[in-house]
Design a protein around this motif. Structure first.
Motif, mmCIF file in Angstrom:
data_model
loop_
_atom_site.group_PDB
_atom_site.id
_atom_site.type_symbol
_atom_site.label_atom_id
_atom_site.label_comp_id
_atom_site.label_asym_id
_atom_site.label_seq_id
_atom_site.Cartn_x
_atom_site.Cartn_y
_atom_site.Cartn_z
ATOM 1 N N ALA A 1 0.838 -1.207 0.000
ATOM 2 C CA ALA A 1 0.000 0.000 0.000
ATOM 3 C C ALA A 1 0.872 1.256 0.000
ATOM 4 O O ALA A 1 0.578 2.227 -0.715
ATOM 5 C CB ALA A 1 -0.927 -0.009 1.205
ATOM 6 N N ALA A 2 1.944 1.249 0.803
ATOM 7 C CA ALA A 2 2.831 2.410 0.851
ATOM 8 C C ALA A 2 3.490 2.641 -0.502
ATOM 9 O O ALA A 2 3.634 3.789 -0.953
ATOM 10 C CB ALA A 2 3.892 2.215 1.937
ATOM 11 N N ALA A 3 3.889 1.556 -1.187
ATOM 12 C CA ALA A 3 4.504 1.691 -2.509
ATOM 13 C C ALA A 3 3.507 2.251 -3.521
ATOM 14 O O ALA A 3 3.851 3.123 -4.345
ATOM 15 C CB ALA A 3 5.036 0.341 -2.975
ATOM 16 N N SER A 4 2.267 1.766 -3.484
ATOM 17 C CA SER A 4 1.235 2.285 -4.394
ATOM 18 C C SER A 4 1.001 3.765 -4.155
ATOM 19 O O SER A 4 0.859 4.561 -5.103
ATOM 20 C CB SER A 4 -0.074 1.511 -4.210
ATOM 21 N N LEU A 5 0.969 4.176 -2.892
ATOM 22 C CA LEU A 5 0.721 5.580 -2.572
ATOM 23 C C LEU A 5 1.886 6.466 -2.991
ATOM 24 O O LEU A 5 1.676 7.585 -3.475
ATOM 25 C CB LEU A 5 0.463 5.734 -1.081
ATOM 26 N N ALA A 6 3.108 5.987 -2.799
ATOM 27 C CA ALA A 6 4.264 6.785 -3.219
ATOM 28 C C ALA A 6 4.208 7.054 -4.720
ATOM 29 O O ALA A 6 4.481 8.176 -5.178
ATOM 30 C CB ALA A 6 5.559 6.062 -2.848
ATOM 31 N N ALA B 1 -2.599 11.863 3.426
ATOM 32 C CA ALA B 1 -3.264 11.456 4.672
ATOM 33 C C ALA B 1 -3.285 9.938 4.797
ATOM 34 O O ALA B 1 -3.068 9.387 5.886
ATOM 35 C CB ALA B 1 -4.680 12.018 4.716
ATOM 36 N N LEU B 2 -3.565 9.250 3.680
ATOM 37 C CA LEU B 2 -3.596 7.793 3.718
ATOM 38 C C LEU B 2 -2.211 7.224 3.991
ATOM 39 O O LEU B 2 -2.049 6.267 4.763
ATOM 40 C CB LEU B 2 -4.155 7.245 2.403
ATOM 41 N N LEU B 3 -1.174 7.820 3.374
ATOM 42 C CA LEU B 3 0.186 7.361 3.637
ATOM 43 C C LEU B 3 0.570 7.638 5.097
ATOM 44 O O LEU B 3 1.243 6.817 5.740
ATOM 45 C CB LEU B 3 1.165 8.046 2.687
ATOM 46 N N ALA B 4 0.125 8.771 5.629
ATOM 47 C CA ALA B 4 0.362 9.065 7.047
ATOM 48 C C ALA B 4 -0.308 8.012 7.926
ATOM 49 O O ALA B 4 0.253 7.589 8.949
ATOM 50 C CB ALA B 4 -0.169 10.456 7.394
ATOM 51 N N ARG B 5 -1.485 7.583 7.503
ATOM 52 C CA ARG B 5 -2.199 6.535 8.265
ATOM 53 C C ARG B 5 -1.399 5.239 8.285
ATOM 54 O O ARG B 5 -1.317 4.552 9.317
ATOM 55 C CB ARG B 5 -3.581 6.304 7.631
ATOM 56 N N ILE B 6 -0.772 4.897 7.174
ATOM 57 C CA ILE B 6 0.044 3.681 7.122
ATOM 58 C C ILE B 6 1.283 3.837 7.996
ATOM 59 O O ILE B 6 1.687 2.893 8.697
ATOM 60 C CB ILE B 6 0.423 3.367 5.658
ATOM 61 N N MET B 7 1.902 5.018 7.978
ATOM 62 C CA MET B 7 3.049 5.251 8.858
ATOM 63 C C MET B 7 2.633 5.125 10.327
ATOM 64 O O MET B 7 3.392 4.614 11.157
ATOM 65 C CB MET B 7 3.626 6.649 8.613
ATOM 66 N N LEU B 8 1.423 5.579 10.638
ATOM 67 C CA LEU B 8 0.915 5.437 12.005
ATOM 68 C C LEU B 8 0.756 3.964 12.355
ATOM 69 O O LEU B 8 1.093 3.534 13.462
ATOM 70 C CB LEU B 8 -0.422 6.173 12.127
ATOM 71 N N ASP B 9 0.226 3.170 11.414
ATOM 72 C CA ASP B 9 0.108 1.726 11.631
ATOM 73 C C ASP B 9 1.459 1.100 11.942
ATOM 74 O O ASP B 9 1.564 0.174 12.750
ATOM 75 C CB ASP B 9 -0.471 1.044 10.382
ATOM 76 N N ARG B 10 2.504 1.586 11.282
ATOM 77 C CA ARG B 10 3.844 1.027 11.463
ATOM 78 C C ARG B 10 4.524 1.520 12.743
ATOM 79 O O ARG B 10 5.612 1.048 13.096
ATOM 80 C CB ARG B 10 4.737 1.426 10.279
#
Length: 573
Positions: A239-244, A313-322
């Motif tokens: 997901a992070a790669a797709s968002l980048a 915002a979605l990428l920030a959400r993934i960073m929060l998950d990590r």
């Protein structure tokens, strides 16, 4: 086993021969498809040069150009009606499809869509390919509007039918077909079919590659949806790669559209040349140009800003998950700067600050307000939100014991709603665990507060607030929980509900502000009526800018709190 989703998917993916094709601009815009950019300055000159009673078509072209360059309020320039003065037959259908597509909503409510759909079924099918195509676009856009309301089951057949009707009339690489398929993918994701959403998003990406469109919002949007579905399936790295990649492509497309700008001088000249009679003939409110001037002056490109803010915002959400809180806060701040109304970004920022222990005490009330306004995913029962409320309760502590208890109570209520709701087992177990932790937090908080017995629960709230997007009066999904609580409270206590609308301080005339605030109040009243509150129990008022909740300042995030409707339940007169 329900085979309908698989049958629909096979229909979508099965190629059909292309028959009579139709032109790009003759059938209206497809929802969420940003057109190829056109210079709006030249089209504005065409609007000014056109006779006063023949400005509908030039204004239509101008609105499309504004939309393509990223100005968020382009739909304000689309006339609401098109009478005999229009120079093209059946243009009303095009205007309606365009308005639906640009505004991101098919009508004021899903109930209105149902009435429209029933009405359309009573009309004989159009005999020409062009009219059939217009009907297909309008039907798809109705479905897209329902999908944005969260009415996914009702949206899916509309979107599938509109797509199926156009597949025989458009070339396989036509961007409109790709946009429709992406809309169907969004609805599939909303229905919980994440794997199917990824498959359809990949089909859109492949279609864009075949068409030679390596840069564009459609490609970026497909990558963003794929990332959402991947995150839902637990594939965080993918997901992070797709968002980048989506952020990179979105930035490139933004640069491509960026040079196409207007100046305030051009706007003033157009307003003077068109005049009151011209605006009346075209069915356009002159105040829309004032709003456009404010957007130009502040550098806003709402359509592009919102899209980029959503991705960050979605990428920030993934960073929060990590657990990467610094990265999450950086991305969330960037997202808020781009799109102050992005509730996910504001929420991620608040939760990351709480978890990292870097939160400023002065921010606690703001974070509590964010938690009250909106929660990602399933809502107030999200385990992340419950945890955030527990952290807030701990930080409020002894100094603000009543505020601490409110957070504990609301967090526990959210956990109960999640446990009783129709959610996945893992989510329920997680919510139950946090629920237990909240009870421990109650004991800790009460002991800290002067070692006295725990205070009693606060009385049920009799006042509520809901918030709105800029210059919009449609009820958002984030407002529904507060409206539902207000309706439920009224059913218990009765009385009169006073609904007062307020707008921000960011511009516009006093008359415009009063009118908009009244529309906000009317929207809230209709929503309460839909929830079972009789009309006679509701009083509405519009105060314009006269009663700001926060002091007036050039702060778009703070001003969101001024764009609100206050709902107060009092005794009957």
């Amino acid at each position: 086993m329900n085979l309908r989703p698989f049958i629909a998917l096979s229909l979508i993916l099965t190629p059909l021969p292309v028959q009579a094709q139709v032109g790009t601009n003759d059938i209206g815009l497809v929802a969420d498809l940003l057109p190829e950019p056109t210079n709006p300055a030249a089209l504005l000159d065409a609007v000014v040069a056109a006779p006063a009673d023949r400005r509908t078509l030039p204004l239509l072209a101008f609105a499309r150009a504004l939309h393509a360059t990223g100005y968020w309020n382009a739909e304000a320039f689309i006339p609401l009606t098109c009478d005999a003065r229009c120079s093209r037959a059946d243009l009303a259908a095009v205007l309606q499809a365009d308005r639906q597509a640009m505004s991101g909503a098919s009508s004021d409510s899903p109930q209105d869509d149902e009435a429209a759909a029933e009405s359309s079924q009573r009309v004989a099918p159009a005999p020409t390919p062009l009219q059939r195509a217009r009907n297909a676009v309008a039907l798809f856009n109705l479905g897209a509007g329902r999908s944005k309301w969260g009415e996914f089951a009702a949206a899916e057949p509309m979107q599938n039918a509109g797509y199926a009707a156009l597949r025989t009339q458009l070339a396989p690489t036509d961007a409109r077909l790709a946009a429709m398929k992406l809309g169907i993918a969004r609805t599939a994701f909303g229905l919980g079919r994440s794997a199917e959403a990824i498959l359809l998003a990949d089909e859109v990406l492949a279609s864009e590659t075949r068409a030679g469109r390596s840069i564009g919002q459609l490609r970026a949007d497909a990558l963003t949806l794929r990332a959402r579905a991947q995150r839902k399936l637990g594939q965080r790295d993918a997901a992070a790669a797709s968002l980048a990649e989506a952020i990179r492509i979105g930035a490139a497309d933004r640069a491509r559209r960026g040079p196409l700008r207007l100046s305030a001088v051009q706007i003033d000249a157009a307003v003077a040349a068109i005049g009151d009679a011209g605006f009346e003939a075209a069915g356009v409110d002159a105040s829309a140009f004032e709003t456009l001037k404010r957007a130009i002056a502040t550098g806003q490109r709402g359509v592009l800003d919102a899209a980029e803010g959503d991705r960050k915002a979605l990428l920030a959400r993934i960073m929060l998950d990590r657990g990467e809180y610094d990265a999450a806060m950086t991305l969330a701040r960037q997202a808020v700067a781009l799109a102050p109304d992005n509730s996910t970004a504001a929420l991620v920022l608040g939760v990351a600050e709480l978890r990292s222990g870097t939160v400023d005490v002065a921010r606690l009330d703001d974070i509590a307000n964010i938690l009250d306004q909106q929660a990602w995913g399933p809502g107030a029962g999200s385990p992340d939100v419950i945890e955030a409320r527990a952290l807030l309760a701990r930080l409020y502590g002894k100094a603000q014991i009543s505020a601490a208890w409110v957070q504990v109570r609301q967090g526990a209520t959210g956990a109960v709603e999640r446990i009783l709701g129709d959610e996945s087992r893992s989510d329920v177990v997680q919510a139950a665990g946090v629920f237990k932790a909240l009870f421990r937090q109650q004991v800790d908080t009460a002991w800290t507060a002067a070692q006295a017995p725990p205070p009693s629960w606060p009385e049920d709230a009799r006042s509520f607030a809901i918030y709105f997007d800029i210059d919009r009066y449609a009820i958002t999904s984030s407002a529904m929980p507060a409206l539902e609580r207000a309706a439920a409270t009224w059913r218990r206590v009765g009385g009169t509900i006073t609904v007062s609308g307020h707008v921000d301080q960011m511009g516009g005339t006093r008359d415009y502000a009063i009118a908009l605030s009244s529309r906000l109040a009317d929207s809230a009243k209709r929503a309460l009526e839909d929830l079972g509150v009789p009309s006679g129990a509701i009083v509405t008022m519009g105060f314009g800018k006269e009663r700001p909740l926060v002091p007036p300042r050039d702060d778009r995030l703070a001003e969101r709190r001024n764009r609100r409707v206050d709902i107060v339940i009092g005794p009957a007169p």
